[in-house]
Structures are given as C-alpha cells and as structure tokens.
Design an enzyme around this catalytic site. Structure first.
Site, PDB file in Angstrom:
ATOM      1  N   ASN A 134       0.877  -1.166   0.034  1.00  0.00           N
ATOM      2  CA  ASN A 134       0.116   0.078  -0.015  1.00  0.00           C
ATOM      3  C   ASN A 134       0.795   1.109  -0.081  1.00  0.00           C
ATOM      4  OD1 ASN A 134      -1.718   2.279   1.050  1.00  0.00           O
ATOM      5  ND2 ASN A 134      -3.300   0.590   0.751  1.00  0.00           N
ATOM      6  N   HIS A 135       0.567   2.210  -0.807  1.00  0.00           N
ATOM      7  CA  HIS A 135       1.386   3.323  -0.794  1.00  0.00           C
ATOM      8  C   HIS A 135       1.530   4.278   0.284  1.00  0.00           C
ATOM      9  CE1 HIS A 135       3.879   6.120  -3.516  1.00  0.00           C
ATOM     10  NE2 HIS A 135       3.152   5.662  -4.616  1.00  0.00           N
ATOM     11  N   ALA A 136       0.620   3.908   1.470  1.00  0.00           N
ATOM     12  CA  ALA A 136       0.643   4.564   2.855  1.00  0.00           C
ATOM     13  C   ALA A 136       1.893   4.197   3.360  1.00  0.00           C
ATOM     14  CB  ALA A 136      -0.547   4.069   3.506  1.00  0.00           C
TER      15      ALA A 136
END
EC number: 2.3.1.20
Length: 488
Positions: A134-136
């Site tokens: 996840n880009h988080a």
C-alpha cells in the site's frame, strides 16, 4: 508477544490507505538468475523488524500504525507455474499475473505488503520478483533507499549498493546577480517575489477549479468513471540514460525537462494516430490521409509528483528512519498540475523548449507545498472521507500522472541475484494512463500503466517515446549542438 506501539500516519498516507482510493505501489524487479525463495525468506526474517512500516498494520480507523508480529511466509508467494501456461511466452504470463494482482486487495489484518516470486524467463530477465505494498507505507524515494540498504554492488559483493549523491535544491538567484550591486539584486528579488506570489495564486485557483469543475478534454487516453475498478496492465521499455543526458547538456536543461519533452512528443504522436483511426472509421471504411488529426485546444494535464524533503538526495535507510531527518522516510511529496502541450511540431526541439519553460515556471510556485498543507488541514477539519473525495475528484478531472525516480547508478545484486531492471508503478488511481521513469545502471526504464479497455496498445506509446528520443538526438546532431554536449 510483540508490544503494540502506535504511530500516526502522515497526511498523504491517510489519503492513500483510504478505501475510496486504496493506492498500491507495485514494483516489478527483473533478475538475471533464477530466484531462490529460501534466500528471500531468510533475508526478510532477518530484516523485516528493522523497518517499522513493514512490521506494522493499520488501526481500524486507518489513522495509526500498530506494530505487530509478522509471519514472513504469509507475505511471500511462490505460485505453481504450469509449463502449459507459459507456452505463449514468459513475458505474457508475467504481465497477466501482475494484472490479476491489481484486482486482489491486500489483507488489512496484517502489514500491507507481499512479494511474488515468478521464476519465468521474460524478454528482459531470467526471473521476476513482484513487490506490492500500500502506498501509505512509502513513496518512491523511500523505496529506492530500502533497495539500496538490502543490496550490494554486483561488481563487488562485499560493498553495499552505490549511494546516490545528495542533491540540493537549486538557488533561484543566479551567480551573476549575486555579484551585482544591492540595487539590482533588490529589484530582482522584488520582481521574483511578485512572480512567485502570482504563480502560486494562479496555480491554487486552477487546483480548486479542477477539484470542483475544470475537466480535461475527453481524449482516447482519458478513462471513464469506472477506470479505478478496472484491472491494469503494465508495460516497460528501457532507453539509454546517456542519450537523455546528452540532450540535457545540449539544451541546458534538466533530465526532468527532457523526459517531459519526450512525453509530450510521444503522446502527441500517439493521439494523432488514434484520432486518425477514429476519423477513418467514421467514413465507412474509406481511408483518408491526415497530417494533423488532433482537435484544437486540447486540455491535457498531468499530475506530477514533487519531493518536499529539504534534502532531495538519497540517504542511507538508517538516516531516513531518524525522527526529524531532512530526508525522512514516508510519503513526503505532493502534486503539481502540468498542462501538457498536445500538438504536432515539425521541429522536435519545440517539445523540449516547452517543457523547459513549463518546469521553470512550476519551480517558481508554492503550489506543491500548499497542496500538502491543505490536505493536512482538510484531514483535521473535514475528515478523511471528504478529503479523499476531493483528492479523487482532482485526479479524475486530469488525464494522467507522471513521475521520475533516480535509481542505483551501478548494477546491484540481492543476495547473489543480479538485478536486470527496476520497474515501479501503482494502481488504484482514477487514470487510464500512468507514466513512471526510473533510472538504473545507465538506463532509463519507462513504465506505462494502462486500463486495457481504454488503451489496448501501451507498447505503441513506448515506441513513440523511443522514436522521439532518437529524433531529438538526430536533430541536435545535425545542428552541431551535440558536439559541444559531448565535451561537457
């Protein structure tokens, strides 16, 4: 049992993990040898807890990271590959496998990452490792720093990968002006400040207009309302980084300027062919020849990522993890909107001059910093749902996003596995087209991410990019400009 410690997400991380966006990074890494899964598992077991993001899960409200136990075997997938599935070629199998991954969400009950090992020979590698997260968790710069920390030079296995030189932001005041008297310096400073304020006001007005009503022209490259939920396909191509540097030196510009010029030229050529095809179909199969099939006044904009760190060069991973580091880990970047020029030019250098002027103007604006600040304020005032809705609306109203990440300068190896290429991209966005550039070991990898229902032939965009680069280099050579560039 591991003690659960909580840490708040950064503003961009909160946006990216939102169920309404759920933006994921996917990195396709080609290797020159077959991958030994046991080596990968052993390396992860030794290092995963050194990095808190890869050993943390999201809280239920998506606002904090919670440290947790990690069962590495759950995150490493080695699928059984039937030889009959690759009878048409390993590259096709890998492309289809990665495309199917874009429809499978990451398990939010554990850390948001996984690794897929595909021991299949492709056009560019003997085996492929697919890293998905996840880009988080991180932006592109943070990921490359992680790669550098986990690999060694192929030429010298005892040495860590070549650190990318630290890069400082360029001064907006030229050296010649610094040598002039105080009066001229004051006049320049006042004029520059007024231009900075004006550019920022215009950019922020256009940003709000884009979120509310200002849409790009509907072209064959713009996706519809359902593009986010459609599967994505990925295509990559390597071009010469030395050729890009030659053009950069000859035109006295940056690598980003050159890449943007190539992008404008390639997309103009591609769209011209698509419009020609549509026009021919509308005339009941009667083929006609058009020089310029592009509609007038196309509004075609690209979101461009901007690194907000005060030190924009790469640092060792340990230094990035230190609190208050000037080059810290995470999602410390923002977006600017670039109005791309979609037109047919007889002189290919026009695309380069336009990109240079465009980038020079964007550097003289606080749009990126203010956008990040507004997202931060909006999360506090409006909440995550409203903020992500506005962010997504902004993405839907532009056509594409473009990014460029510097990679290792020399060939690297992961525990005896030499890396052939690094091809990062993402999915979960509201675009039918995404363009990533990544430099590695003397080459520039172009990664095109598309919705195949909108763009069935991404390889043709790469063809146009490669041809645009060759044409620009040829024109510069004919005009004698490359001879001086070779001396630089």
């Amino acid at each position: 049992m591991k003690n659960e410690e909580e840490e708040p997400l950064s503003p961009m991380a909160r946006v990216f993990q939102s169920p309404d966006i759920d933006l994921c990074a996917i990195i396709n890494i080609g290797f020159k040898t077959k991958i030994n899964p046991d080596v990968v598992l052993d390396a992860l077991k030794q290092n995963v807890y050194k990095h808190p993001r890869f050993s943390s899960k999201l809280s239920e409200n998506g606002e904090k990271w919670i440290e947790t136990e990690v069962n590495v075997e759950d995150h490493v997938i080695v699928p059984y590959i039937d030889p009959e599935d690759i009878c048409e070629g390993g590259q096709s199998f890998v492309d289809d496998y990665i495309s199917r991954l874009t429809l499978i969400p990451l398990d939010r009950s554990r850390p948001l990452w996984d690794i897929h090992i595909l021991n299949v020979k492709t056009s560019y590698a003997e085996a492929v490792g697919v890293i998905r997260f996840n880009h988080a968790l991180a932006d592109g710069m943070s990921f490359i720093s992680l790669v550098l920390a986990c690999t060694h030079k192929t030429s010298n296995p005892d040495m860590l990968s070549t650190a990318i030189p630290s890069v400082k932001r360029r001064s907006t005041v030229s050296h010649s002006l610094k040598k002039t008297g105080w009066f001229l310096t004051a006049i320049f400073t006042i004029g520059s400040t007024m231009r900075l304020i004006w550019n920022t006001l215009v950019d922020m007005f256009l940003l709000f207009a884009t979120m509310l009503f200002l849409k790009d022209t509907k072209t064959p490259l713009k996706g519809g309302a359902n593009v986010r939920s459609n599967p994505k396909t990925f295509y990559h191509r390597n071009i010469s980084l030395d050729d890009i540097k030659l053009i950069k030196n000859a035109m006295n510009m940056t690598i980003n300027d050159v890449l943007l010029g190539i992008t404008q030229a390639a997309l103009s050529s591609y769209l011209n062919r698509r419009y020609e095809h549509e026009n021919n179909n509308e005339e009941d199969g009667v083929l006609t020849s058009y020089t310029n099939n592009l509609p007038d006044r196309i509004r075609f904009r690209a979101g461009c990522t901007v690194n907000l760190r005060s030190d924009i060069g790469f640092k060792p991973l340990a230094e990035m993890m230190v609190k208050d580091s000037k080059c810290r880990w995470g999602n410390y970047f923002s977006f600017i909107i670039l109005p791309l020029s979609i037109s047919l030019e007889t002189d290919p250098l026009v695309y380069l001059n336009k990109s240079k002027a465009m980038m020079a103007r964007t550097k003289h604006s606080y749009q990126a910093a203010l956008t990040y600040f507004l997202i931060k304020i909006s999360l506090k005032v409006l909440g995550a749902k409203a903020t992500t809705s506005l962010f997504n609306q902004h993405l839907m109203n532009i056509t594409t996003c473009v990014s460029n990440v510097m990679g290792p300068m020399e060939e690297i190896s992961f525990n005896g596995h030499p890396v052939a290429y690094i091809s990062p991209s993402s999915y979960g966005h509201s675009h039918a087209l995404l363009i990533h550039y990544t430099s590695y070991a003397g080459e520039m990898t172009i990664t095109i991410t598309v919705d195949p229902t909108v763009i069935p032939d991404p390889h043709k965009i790469c063809d146009d990019m490669e041809e645009s680069l060759k044409t620009m280099k040829a024109v510069l050579w004919e005009r004698g400009l490359l001879k001086e560039a070779y001396k630089v």
